[in-house]
Design an enzyme around this catalytic site. Structure first.
Site, PDB file in Angstrom:
ATOM      1  N   SER A  48      10.550  -3.593   3.249  1.00 45.17           N
ATOM      2  CA  SER A  48       9.567  -4.091   4.219  1.00 45.17           C
ATOM      3  C   SER A  48      10.142  -4.147   5.631  1.00 45.17           C
ATOM      4  O   SER A  48       9.391  -4.285   6.603  1.00 45.17           O
ATOM      5  CB  SER A  48       9.074  -5.489   3.811  1.00 45.17           C
ATOM      6  OG  SER A  48      10.131  -6.424   3.806  1.00 45.17           O
ATOM      7  N   HIS A  49      11.463  -4.042   5.757  1.00 42.29           N
ATOM      8  CA  HIS A  49      12.109  -4.050   7.067  1.00 42.29           C
ATOM      9  C   HIS A  49      12.849  -2.752   7.358  1.00 42.29           C
ATOM     10  O   HIS A  49      13.615  -2.678   8.315  1.00 42.29           O
ATOM     11  CB  HIS A  49      13.071  -5.237   7.174  1.00 42.29           C
ATOM     12  CG  HIS A  49      12.375  -6.558   7.194  1.00 42.29           C
ATOM     13  ND1 HIS A  49      11.970  -7.195   6.046  1.00 42.29           N
ATOM     14  CD2 HIS A  49      11.969  -7.349   8.209  1.00 42.29           C
ATOM     15  CE1 HIS A  49      11.366  -8.326   6.361  1.00 42.29           C
ATOM     16  NE2 HIS A  49      11.345  -8.441   7.669  1.00 42.29           N
ATOM     17  N   GLU A 189       5.930  -7.813   3.506  1.00 42.01           N
ATOM     18  CA  GLU A 189       5.745  -7.721   2.055  1.00 42.01           C
ATOM     19  C   GLU A 189       4.268  -7.790   1.695  1.00 42.01           C
ATOM     20  O   GLU A 189       3.810  -7.110   0.761  1.00 42.01           O
ATOM     21  CB  GLU A 189       6.536  -8.833   1.357  1.00 42.01           C
ATOM     22  CG  GLU A 189       8.054  -8.654   1.474  1.00 42.01           C
ATOM     23  CD  GLU A 189       8.821  -9.820   0.892  1.00 42.01           C
ATOM     24  OE1 GLU A 189       8.177 -10.854   0.583  1.00 42.01           O
ATOM     25  OE2 GLU A 189      10.046  -9.718   0.761  1.00 42.01           O
TER      26      GLU A 189
END
Length: 334
Positions: A48-49, A189
């Site tokens: 997610s990053h 997320e």
């Protein structure tokens, strides 16, 4: 249905991210810093990053909200306090310029603080604190963002997801590191769950009509809730104060008010603290720490915070990346 993925080596991930950034206005040093942060997230399993963030970085460059050639300026306010003006640039370069000064000061004086202003933070927080603990220090950091989380008892977003990260050194070993949103789940997320059609636990957030739901897409339109009810809510409030007025920056709602709404990271502040356990305690506490961790690990079912991320690093092979995302980023490289 599971999304289609494509295997990319870590080097390919880095080159793809960097090429997209340079193609859209980032200079070599800024692109290198951001691409490194993104690649390390993919390496450690924090998708997610990772590359998922690149389109957002690009939006901020294309709208000229972010200066892709920014050079952070560090001011030594006192021997232990540093103030970084990120010059409207991405946070990773501000970290590159500021954290070394923070570490050097904490190793001399026992504790040092860094306030970062006018930066655009769009990544995980563990890289900052882990860099601090790799040098034998305790690290603590927090950022706010734009409203996405309702305070406990409310249905209106006021807080950002307001993450906080902490690290503790272990000489010769990986540090203890945790990095968590004070929201029930990180916004990225939620967005990935919505994209991939996955449900989320009840209590994660509310729909736009204010109802509890397990539908990530509905929560993305509504609001997230803090973890642990009122307890997570007050920690989120603390982070608003630490990452806003304490460092000379905005609260989350103020960050949104001045943002151009391009979908890229908003401008805001970051609080970073480094502490020397040896100087503060007056002794070497590493043996005491390891004795505690032996007891901790003797309990069935527990793991040291950050352990999974560190284990993921042992795999130097390719990573599975969402195929549609790869094509999107390639399209941004023209």
């Amino acid at each position: 249905m599971s999304p289609t993925t494509t295997k990319l080596s870590l080097d390919e991930i880095f080159k793809l991210a960097k090429a997209a950034l340079i193609s859209n206005g980032a200079d070599e040093e800024n692109a290198d810093a951001v691409a490194t942060t993104v690649t390390n997230a993919e390496r450690d399993g924090s998708v997610s990053h990772g590359l998922f963030r690149i389109p957002g970085y690009i939006k901020a460059l294309k709208s000229n909200k972010v200066d892709g050639s920014a050079r952070p300026e560090i001011k030594e306010v006192t021997p232990t306090i540093f103030r970084c003006d990120a010059q409207n640039g991405f946070a990773p370069l501000a970290h590159k310029y500021g954290i070394k000064k923070l570490i050097d000061a904490a190793n001399i004086f026992g504790i040092a603080g860094l306030s970062i202003q006018r930066c655009h933070h769009f990544a995980a927080l563990w890289p900052e604190v882990e860099a601090i603990s790799d040098q034998g220090l305790v690290g603590l950091t927090s950022v706010s963002y734009t409203p996405a989380v309702a305070p406990s008892g409310g249905k209106t977003a006021l807080y950002g997801t307001n993450p906080i990260a902490f690290s503790w050194p272990r000489p010769g070993k990986n540090p203890i590191v945790f990095d968590m949103a004070t929201a029930s789940m990180a916004k990225g997320e939620i967005q990935i769950a919505a994209r991939d059609g996955h449900s989320v636990p009840l209590g994660t957030g509310l729909s736009a009509s204010g109802e509890l739901t397990t539908d990530a897409a509905e929560i993305d339109k509504g609001v997230l809730l803090p973890f642990g009810g009122h307890k997570g809510s007050v920690i989120a409030l603390m982070i608003e104060l630490l990452s806003g007025p304490l460092v000379g920056e905005t609260f989350s709602y103020e960050s949104k008010e001045r943002d151009n709404g391009d979908g890229g990271p908003a401008q805001g502040g970051q609080f970073i603290l480094a502490m020397s356990p040896k100087i503060l305690s007056g002794k070497d506490t590493s043996e005491q720490t390891e004795d505690f961790l032996k007891k901790y690990k003797s309990i069935d079912g527990v793991r040291i915070p950050g352990e999974r991320r560190h284990n993921n690093r042992l795999d130097t092979g390719p990573r599975d990346v969402n195929s549609a995302l790869i094509e999107t980023i390639k399209g941004l490289c023209s």
